[in-house]
Motif scaffolding. Structure first.
Motif, short mmCIF file in Angstrom:
data_model
loop_
_atom_site.label_atom_id
_atom_site.label_comp_id
_atom_site.label_asym_id
_atom_site.label_seq_id
_atom_site.Cartn_x
_atom_site.Cartn_y
_atom_site.Cartn_z
N HIS A 238 34.83 47.24 40.76
CA HIS A 238 36.11 47.49 40.10
C HIS A 238 37.02 46.28 40.29
N HIS A 239 37.59 45.79 39.17
CA HIS A 239 38.40 44.56 39.21
C HIS A 239 39.58 44.65 40.19
N LEU A 240 40.27 45.80 40.20
CA LEU A 240 41.44 45.91 41.08
C LEU A 240 41.03 46.06 42.54
N GLY B 205 38.68 44.44 43.68
CA GLY B 205 38.51 43.01 43.99
C GLY B 205 39.84 42.38 44.39
N HIS B 206 40.88 42.59 43.58
CA HIS B 206 42.19 42.01 43.91
C HIS B 206 42.64 42.47 45.30
N ILE B 207 42.42 43.73 45.62
CA ILE B 207 42.83 44.25 46.93
C ILE B 207 42.02 43.56 48.04
N SER C 29 49.59 42.97 38.33
CA SER C 29 48.86 41.93 37.60
C SER C 29 49.26 41.93 36.14
N GLY C 30 48.51 41.16 35.33
CA GLY C 30 48.82 41.07 33.91
C GLY C 30 48.49 42.36 33.17
N GLY C 31 47.53 43.11 33.68
CA GLY C 31 47.10 44.32 32.98
C GLY C 31 47.40 45.61 33.73
N GLY D 227 53.12 42.09 34.79
CA GLY D 227 52.74 40.74 34.35
C GLY D 227 52.89 40.59 32.84
N GLU D 228 52.53 41.68 32.13
CA GLU D 228 52.68 41.68 30.67
C GLU D 228 54.16 41.51 30.31
N CYS D 229 55.02 42.17 31.08
CA CYS D 229 56.46 42.09 30.86
C CYS D 229 56.95 40.65 31.11
N ALA E 252 48.61 42.31 45.84
CA ALA E 252 47.39 41.91 45.14
C ALA E 252 47.67 41.72 43.65
N GLY E 253 46.89 40.84 43.00
CA GLY E 253 47.01 40.61 41.56
C GLY E 253 47.83 39.37 41.25
N GLY E 254 47.76 38.94 39.99
CA GLY E 254 48.37 37.67 39.57
C GLY E 254 49.86 37.56 39.87
N VAL E 255 50.61 38.67 39.73
CA VAL E 255 52.07 38.61 39.96
C VAL E 255 52.39 38.49 41.46
N SER E 256 51.40 38.73 42.31
CA SER E 256 51.65 38.56 43.75
C SER E 256 51.82 37.08 44.10
O1 KG4 Z 1 45.79 39.19 37.96
P1 KG4 Z 1 45.92 38.30 36.78
O2 KG4 Z 1 45.33 36.91 36.85
O3 KG4 Z 1 45.35 38.95 35.49
C1 KG4 Z 1 44.96 40.26 35.41
O4 KG4 Z 1 43.90 40.59 35.98
O5 KG4 Z 1 45.71 41.03 34.77
O6 KG4 Z 1 47.46 38.19 36.48
C2 KG4 Z 1 48.00 37.39 35.45
C3 KG4 Z 1 49.48 37.67 35.39
C4 KG4 Z 1 50.16 37.06 34.16
O7 KG4 Z 1 50.90 38.07 33.53
C5 KG4 Z 1 51.08 36.00 34.76
O8 KG4 Z 1 52.26 35.78 34.03
C6 KG4 Z 1 51.36 36.57 36.13
O9 KG4 Z 1 50.14 37.13 36.55
N1 KG4 Z 1 51.82 35.55 37.10
C7 KG4 Z 1 53.04 35.58 37.67
C8 KG4 Z 1 53.13 34.41 38.49
N2 KG4 Z 1 51.95 33.74 38.37
C9 KG4 Z 1 51.17 34.45 37.51
N3 KG4 Z 1 54.04 36.46 37.56
C10 KG4 Z 1 55.16 36.22 38.26
N4 KG4 Z 1 55.32 35.12 39.04
C11 KG4 Z 1 54.35 34.21 39.19
N5 KG4 Z 1 54.53 33.15 39.99
#
Ligand code: KG4
Length: 337
Positions: free
Chosen positions: A110-112, A114-116, A135-137, A162-164, A266-270
């Motif tokens: 599971h992708h999440l 993984g993030h954890i 994260s983005g999703g 992240g989408e926001c 965890a995740g991209g926004v972290s």
């Molecule tokens: O986890 P991720 O690589 O993709 C998914 O699995 O969804 O997250 C990507 C998201 C994008 O929306 C990107 O804008 C956001 O992470 N992101 C950030 C930052 N770096 C990447 N959001 C806020 N601050 C950041 N420094």
């Protein structure tokens, strides 16, 4: 323990890692960000095509970097979901082909999860813990009472955070992925724009980001129609205060309600610098351990998939070769396929 090759292709990164008995031998990532940046977001069809082009090259590079032969791999792990359906297919087909050719187990991850588990490269987990997955999703608060035990106790009702970030960045004319420039510009701005606090007054642990996003889009268009210039750093700061503020508010509530010992991001926004400092600052009085992942494992990678795969290998959680992807796979169903 075993030598596992893990593949991640759920969004716009084609990644392969090889782990040997807890030792990460390589973590190769081919990112498509530059291609998608032209469109202001990930184009699913293009992502799938690029995964097809890249997967063989990335596997080859991973084997070379780790001085490993495919014959030496004990199991092939792959992200099965959630993610973009076409993108997931490419990784799964590659993993299934290798598992079939070399007669080795196939491990769906599971992708999440993984993030954890990326955080396990930093430190061992202390249970019960709260994983704040941003994260983005996805935007989910996951309680873990033990390894591979996931309970989602709060999540977004609509958009992921992240989408926001990405949509707000787009309306402000900032490049994709929007989180990065917003994070940087917010440091130069002041909180001058009045924005609504999502779900204000509701007794809930849920989160919501679509109203905030729409409010900013309307505000920017309104200002433009009046011929007024938007102060971009101020808008970034105002938005980030509200978005991160909501995550922090829910984190505090969940920590208190579930009496957790540790909080992990965890995740991209972290990767967000304000979230990283606020979580430490605002949670200080609660006396919980905080695990913040190094930046290298906040974005999609296969090292995190390999980490989960080791745990699944120990439990012999293998799949048959007729496995399909699941773009909407729930983390609590990580063992159902
Ligand atoms: O986890 P991720 O690589 O993709 C998914 O699995 O969804 O997250 C990507 C998201 C994008 O929306 C990107 O804008 C956001 O992470 N992101 C950030 C930052 N770096 C990447 N959001 C806020 N601050 C950041 N420094």
């Amino acid at each position: 323990m075993a030598k596992i090759l893990a593949i991640e292709s759920s969004c716009d990164e084609t990644a392969v890692a090889i782990i040997d008995n807890g030792n990460l031998l390589c973590n190769v990532i081919s990112t498509q960000i530059e291609v998608h940046a032209k469109y202001g977001g990930v184009m699913p069809e293009i992502a799938s095509r690029l995964h097809c082009e890249n997967i063989g090259v990335v596997i080859k590079e991973a084997l070379e970097k780790s001085n490993t032969k495919l014959e030496d791999i004990d199991a092939f792990a792959v992200t099965r979901g959630p993610g973009l359906i076409g993108a997931l297919h490419v990784g799964l087909q590659a993993a299934k082909t290798l598992a079939m050719l070399y007669k080795k187990p196939l491990i769906p991850v599971h992708h999440l999860a993984g993030h954890i588990y990326a955080n396990e490269y930093v430190d061992e987990f202390n249970f019960p813990l709260l994983a704040v997955v941003v994260s983005g999703g996805n935007t989910e608060f996951v309680i873990m009472k033990d390894h591979l035990n996931f309970e989602v106790v709060a999540s977004t009702r609509d958009d992921a955070i992240g989408e926001c970030y990405d949509k707000v960045a787009r309306v402000l004319g900032l490049p994709y992925p929007g989180g990065i420039p917003i994070d940087r510009l917010a440091k130069e701005g002041k909180h001058t724009y009045q924005l609504p606090t999502p779900l204000k007054g509701e007794d809930t642990l849920d989160l919501s980001f679509s109203g905030l996003k729409t409010n900013i889009i309307n505000l920017v268009h309104h200002l433009e129609q009046k011929g007024e210039k938007v102060n971009v750093p101020d808008m970034c700061k105002s938005f980030q205060d509200v978005a991160v503020g909501l995550v922090i508010d829910r984190t505090i509530k969940v920590v208190k309600k579930y009496n957790v010992k540790e909080v992990i991001l965890a995740g991209g926004v972290s990767a967000n610098s304000y979230l990283r400092s606020e979580i430490v600052d605002k949670l200080k009085p609660l006396n919980v351990k905080i695990n913040i992942p190094p930046l290298w494992c906040t974005t999609d990678n296969a090292a995190m998939i390999a980490k989960v795969a080791e745990k699944l290998y120990e439990r012999k959680m293998f799949a048959s070769l007729d496995l399909g992807v699941d773009p909407n796979w729930e983390i609590s169903d990580y063992d159902k396929y």
